[in-house]
Design a protein around this motif. Structure first.
Motif, PDB file in Angstrom:
ATOM      1  N   PRO A  22       0.808  -1.226   0.000  1.00  0.00           N
ATOM      2  CA  PRO A  22       0.000   0.000   0.000  1.00  0.00           C
ATOM      3  C   PRO A  22       0.843   1.279   0.000  1.00  0.00           C
ATOM      4  O   PRO A  22       0.303   2.370  -0.161  1.00  0.00           O
ATOM      5  CB  PRO A  22      -0.791  -0.112   1.311  1.00  0.00           C
ATOM      6  CG  PRO A  22       0.080  -0.941   2.199  1.00  0.00           C
ATOM      7  CD  PRO A  22       0.868  -1.863   1.318  1.00  0.00           C
ATOM      8  N   VAL A  23       2.152   1.154   0.184  1.00  0.00           N
ATOM      9  CA  VAL A  23       3.008   2.352   0.293  1.00  0.00           C
ATOM     10  C   VAL A  23       3.513   2.777  -1.086  1.00  0.00           C
ATOM     11  O   VAL A  23       4.141   1.985  -1.795  1.00  0.00           O
ATOM     12  CB  VAL A  23       4.226   2.078   1.212  1.00  0.00           C
ATOM     13  CG1 VAL A  23       5.141   3.302   1.289  1.00  0.00           C
ATOM     14  CG2 VAL A  23       3.779   1.663   2.596  1.00  0.00           C
ATOM     15  N   ALA A  24       3.237   4.028  -1.464  1.00  0.00           N
ATOM     16  CA  ALA A  24       3.820   4.573  -2.686  1.00  0.00           C
ATOM     17  C   ALA A  24       5.147   5.210  -2.294  1.00  0.00           C
ATOM     18  O   ALA A  24       5.188   6.360  -1.867  1.00  0.00           O
ATOM     19  CB  ALA A  24       2.882   5.600  -3.312  1.00  0.00           C
ATOM     20  N   ALA A  25       6.228   4.449  -2.418  1.00  0.00           N
ATOM     21  CA  ALA A  25       7.546   4.961  -2.021  1.00  0.00           C
ATOM     22  C   ALA A  25       7.957   6.092  -2.950  1.00  0.00           C
ATOM     23  O   ALA A  25       8.553   7.079  -2.525  1.00  0.00           O
ATOM     24  CB  ALA A  25       8.580   3.839  -2.043  1.00  0.00           C
ATOM     25  N   VAL A  26       7.656   5.934  -4.240  1.00  0.00           N
ATOM     26  CA  VAL A  26       7.854   7.000  -5.228  1.00  0.00           C
ATOM     27  C   VAL A  26       6.521   7.157  -5.938  1.00  0.00           C
ATOM     28  O   VAL A  26       5.974   6.202  -6.487  1.00  0.00           O
ATOM     29  CB  VAL A  26       8.993   6.643  -6.211  1.00  0.00           C
ATOM     30  CG1 VAL A  26       9.081   7.678  -7.328  1.00  0.00           C
ATOM     31  CG2 VAL A  26      10.334   6.554  -5.472  1.00  0.00           C
ATOM     32  N   PRO A  44      13.421  14.351   3.738  1.00  0.00           N
ATOM     33  CA  PRO A  44      13.533  13.623   4.997  1.00  0.00           C
ATOM     34  C   PRO A  44      13.603  12.114   4.769  1.00  0.00           C
ATOM     35  O   PRO A  44      13.245  11.625   3.695  1.00  0.00           O
ATOM     36  CB  PRO A  44      12.253  14.000   5.745  1.00  0.00           C
ATOM     37  CG  PRO A  44      11.303  14.448   4.701  1.00  0.00           C
ATOM     38  CD  PRO A  44      12.130  15.034   3.598  1.00  0.00           C
ATOM     39  N   SER A  45      14.051  11.413   5.780  1.00  0.00           N
ATOM     40  CA  SER A  45      14.153   9.958   5.720  1.00  0.00           C
ATOM     41  C   SER A  45      12.790   9.363   5.359  1.00  0.00           C
ATOM     42  O   SER A  45      11.762   9.799   5.866  1.00  0.00           O
ATOM     43  CB  SER A  45      14.627   9.478   7.091  1.00  0.00           C
ATOM     44  OG  SER A  45      14.666   8.092   7.108  1.00  0.00           O
ATOM     45  N   GLY A  46      12.784   8.421   4.447  1.00  0.00           N
ATOM     46  CA  GLY A  46      11.550   7.739   4.070  1.00  0.00           C
ATOM     47  C   GLY A  46      10.800   8.393   2.917  1.00  0.00           C
ATOM     48  O   GLY A  46       9.727   7.936   2.535  1.00  0.00           O
ATOM     49  N   CYS A  47      11.350   9.472   2.319  1.00  0.00           N
ATOM     50  CA  CYS A  47      10.604  10.181   1.273  1.00  0.00           C
ATOM     51  C   CYS A  47      10.789   9.539  -0.108  1.00  0.00           C
ATOM     52  O   CYS A  47      10.196   9.996  -1.080  1.00  0.00           O
ATOM     53  CB  CYS A  47      10.968  11.662   1.238  1.00  0.00           C
ATOM     54  SG  CYS A  47      12.605  11.985   0.561  1.00  0.00           S
ATOM     55  N   GLY A  48      11.606   8.511  -0.210  1.00  0.00           N
ATOM     56  CA  GLY A  48      11.713   7.787  -1.477  1.00  0.00           C
ATOM     57  C   GLY A  48      12.999   7.995  -2.250  1.00  0.00           C
ATOM     58  O   GLY A  48      13.114   7.546  -3.392  1.00  0.00           O
ATOM     59  N   LYS A  49      13.998   8.637  -1.641  1.00  0.00           N
ATOM     60  CA  LYS A  49      15.241   8.957  -2.338  1.00  0.00           C
ATOM     61  C   LYS A  49      15.997   7.694  -2.774  1.00  0.00           C
ATOM     62  O   LYS A  49      16.384   7.571  -3.930  1.00  0.00           O
ATOM     63  CB  LYS A  49      16.157   9.806  -1.434  1.00  0.00           C
ATOM     64  CG  LYS A  49      15.508  11.062  -0.891  1.00  0.00           C
ATOM     65  CD  LYS A  49      16.457  11.868  -0.008  1.00  0.00           C
ATOM     66  CE  LYS A  49      16.938  11.183   1.253  1.00  0.00           C
ATOM     67  NZ  LYS A  49      15.900  10.908   2.254  1.00  0.00           N
ATOM     68  N   THR A  50      16.194   6.778  -1.826  1.00  0.00           N
ATOM     69  CA  THR A  50      16.944   5.561  -2.154  1.00  0.00           C
ATOM     70  C   THR A  50      16.199   4.734  -3.193  1.00  0.00           C
ATOM     71  O   THR A  50      16.799   4.211  -4.133  1.00  0.00           O
ATOM     72  CB  THR A  50      17.193   4.732  -0.871  1.00  0.00           C
ATOM     73  OG1 THR A  50      18.054   5.484  -0.019  1.00  0.00           O
ATOM     74  CG2 THR A  50      17.861   3.399  -1.179  1.00  0.00           C
ATOM     75  N   THR A  51      14.889   4.651  -3.052  1.00  0.00           N
ATOM     76  CA  THR A  51      14.088   3.875  -4.009  1.00  0.00           C
ATOM     77  C   THR A  51      14.269   4.431  -5.417  1.00  0.00           C
ATOM     78  O   THR A  51      14.460   3.684  -6.376  1.00  0.00           O
ATOM     79  CB  THR A  51      12.601   3.905  -3.588  1.00  0.00           C
ATOM     80  OG1 THR A  51      12.505   3.439  -2.243  1.00  0.00           O
ATOM     81  CG2 THR A  51      11.757   3.033  -4.495  1.00  0.00           C
TER      82      THR A  51
HETATM   83  N1  LIG Z   1      11.894  -3.129  -0.023  1.00  0.00           N
HETATM   84  C1  LIG Z   1      10.942  -2.401   0.562  1.00  0.00           C
HETATM   85  N2  LIG Z   1       9.804  -2.979   1.006  1.00  0.00           N
HETATM   86  C2  LIG Z   1       8.830  -2.245   1.583  1.00  0.00           C
HETATM   87  N3  LIG Z   1       8.871  -0.929   1.761  1.00  0.00           N
HETATM   88  C3  LIG Z   1       9.969  -0.282   1.347  1.00  0.00           C
HETATM   89  C4  LIG Z   1      11.065  -0.968   0.726  1.00  0.00           C
HETATM   90  N4  LIG Z   1      12.015  -0.058   0.420  1.00  0.00           N
HETATM   91  C5  LIG Z   1      11.542   1.125   0.820  1.00  0.00           C
HETATM   92  N5  LIG Z   1      10.325   1.021   1.379  1.00  0.00           N
HETATM   93  C6  LIG Z   1       9.491   2.115   1.908  1.00  0.00           C
HETATM   94  O1  LIG Z   1       9.447   3.117   0.925  1.00  0.00           O
HETATM   95  C7  LIG Z   1       9.539   4.404   1.515  1.00  0.00           C
HETATM   96  C8  LIG Z   1      10.731   5.158   0.928  1.00  0.00           C
HETATM   97  O2  LIG Z   1      11.928   4.537   1.355  1.00  0.00           O
HETATM   98  P1  LIG Z   1      13.375   5.027   0.887  1.00  0.00           P
HETATM   99  O3  LIG Z   1      13.372   5.144  -0.587  1.00  0.00           O
HETATM  100  O4  LIG Z   1      14.355   4.107   1.489  1.00  0.00           O
HETATM  101  O5  LIG Z   1      13.450   6.471   1.546  1.00  0.00           O
HETATM  102  P2  LIG Z   1      14.711   7.434   1.808  1.00  0.00           P
HETATM  103  O6  LIG Z   1      15.885   6.881   1.074  1.00  0.00           O
HETATM  104  O7  LIG Z   1      14.277   8.768   1.306  1.00  0.00           O
HETATM  105  O8  LIG Z   1      14.929   7.463   3.278  1.00  0.00           O
HETATM  106  C9  LIG Z   1       9.604   4.187   2.999  1.00  0.00           C
HETATM  107  O9  LIG Z   1       8.306   4.298   3.519  1.00  0.00           O
HETATM  108  C10 LIG Z   1      10.135   2.792   3.112  1.00  0.00           C
HETATM  109  O10 LIG Z   1       9.707   2.191   4.299  1.00  0.00           O
END
Ligand SMILES: Nc1ncnc2c1ncn2[C@@H]1O[C@H](COP(=O)(O)OP(=O)(O)O)[C@@H](O)[C@H]1O
Ligand SMILES: [Mg+2]
Length: 368
Positions: A22-26, A44-51
């Protein structure tokens, strides 16, 4: 958000989305990055940067949308066939290999002649200033040196795009600042496009040609450091970049200026805004701390004035910072006064009444 087409685009994202259950990471992002640009993603942490970065690298796939790298669609293209390399936050170097072995690792699959491989490794080590450390084991290196090895290992492959995920996050402040300077000059000298991820606004502002400010999987604004600071599109960007004072009110008149009825503090005036604003809209008039001054005499016309009580003052050498409680404004108003020769002496004692003024031109109207 619409972005202008770019002369020399190397990365193009169109409606890119990544859902985890259910989470739209991006959550649907579209933008272009120019060749040779130092581009940062800040949020901020969790905003989708790494994804987002992992999808550029090919370590993850979008749920929807498209990614073009150097004009080529990346759907189905594995990480090792993309023109990218990634540097991670943790020092992802092999602990049992020495510096040269770590750096040349990525080159093995290219099966270069020995002399060519050595030349490339030497050049990469020179770029990150690690000449003389060739034979050191990973455990004999400091954190900063290990991160340089990781950088050299990514650079040695000569990617068109280098993806950096909070690469300085694990370093202490002083080393981080040194590495920032080095990273920027390194990027200039190699001309590789850098996509740099950080949650540190100062770092993003220092390093980048342009910055994408992100929140909740979306891009709020893409601009230069100056643009983000001087012309934030929304309250979230305004408050994320530096300090911003906000005065809530309702638009009463729109002409060459905008008039805002700010309740008990009266009518505030601000320049006409690029945002679509109508009479009756709830808005904030936003003013940076350094645009405010302490009013001693009478206010000039065209100036906004608010009155409050000084609650704190901090001497910071080159400037002083004051916090002023203004009735009707929830957060204390922050004022930053640069010291010129005559000033420096505190404006007033805490508890005393002071008038703050700013020219109408210094305000920004943000839709609430
Ligand atoms: N493999 C995964 N499975 C489930 N949720 C994920 C996964 N990777 C990231 N998320 C969720 O996606 C959101 C964005 O994560 P992330 O891209 O790591 O953020 P950031 O790098 O900005 O801190 C967060 O809510 C994180 O919990
Ligand atoms: Mg991350």
């Amino acid at each position: 958000m619409m972005t202008e087409p770019m002369a020399d685009t190397i990365i193009s994202l169109k409606d890119v989305r990544r859902d985890f259950g259910p989470v739209a990471a991006v959550d649907g992002v579209s933008f272009d990055i120019a060749r040779g640009e130092f581009f940062s993603m800040l949020g901020p942490s969790g905003c989708g940067k790494t994804t987002l970065l992992r999808m550029l690298a090919g370590l993850d796939q979008p749920t929807a949308g498209s990614i073009l790298l150097d004009g080529q669609p990346m759907a189905g293209v594995p990480a090792n066939l993309r023109p990218t390399n990634m540097v991670f936050q943790s020092y992802a170097i092999f602990p049992h290999l020495n510096v040269v072995e770590n750096v040349s690792y990525g080159l093995k699959r290219l099966k270069l002649a020995r002399a060519e491989e050595k030349a490339r490794v030497d050049q990469a080590l020179a770029l990150v200033k690690l000449e003389g450390y060739e034979q050191r084991g990973a455990h004999q290196l400091s954190g900063g040196q290990r991160q340089r090895v990781a950088l050299a290992r990514a650079l040695v492959c000569r990617p068109k795009v280098l993806l950096l995920d909070e690469p300085l996050g694990a370093l202490d402040k002083k080393l981080r600042e040194e590495m920032q300077v080095e990273l920027r000059s390194l990027q200039r000298s190699v001309g590789i496009t850098f996509v740099f991820v950080t949650h540190d606004q100062e770092e993003a502002l220092t390093l980048s040609d342009r910055i994408a400010v992100m929140a909740r999987g979306k891009v709020l604004q893409i601009d230069t450091a100056t643009g983000l600071y001087e012309r934030p599109y929304c309250r979230e960007v305004a408050e994320f970049i530096g300090t911003m004072n906000l005065f809530a009110g309702r638009v009463t008149k729109i002409g060459h200026e905008i008039s805002v009825d700010a309740g008990s503090i009266g009518t505030l005036r601000a320049p006409a805004s690029e945002a679509r604003i109508s009479v009756g809209d709830a808005v904030h008039v936003a003013v940076r701390p350094e645009k405010l001054s302490v009013l001693t005499g009478k206010a000039r016309t065209g100036t906004n004035v608010v009155t409050g009580k000084l609650v704190a003052s901090t001497y910071l050498g080159d400037r002083s910072r004051y916090l002023v409680q203004v009735p009707g404004v929830p957060a204390p108003v922050s004022v930053s006064l640069q010291h010129d020769g005559q000033h420096a002496a505190g404006v007033a004692l805490p508890g005393s009444k002071i008038n703050l003024a700013w020219p109408a031109s210094a305000g920004i109207v943000l839709t609430a």
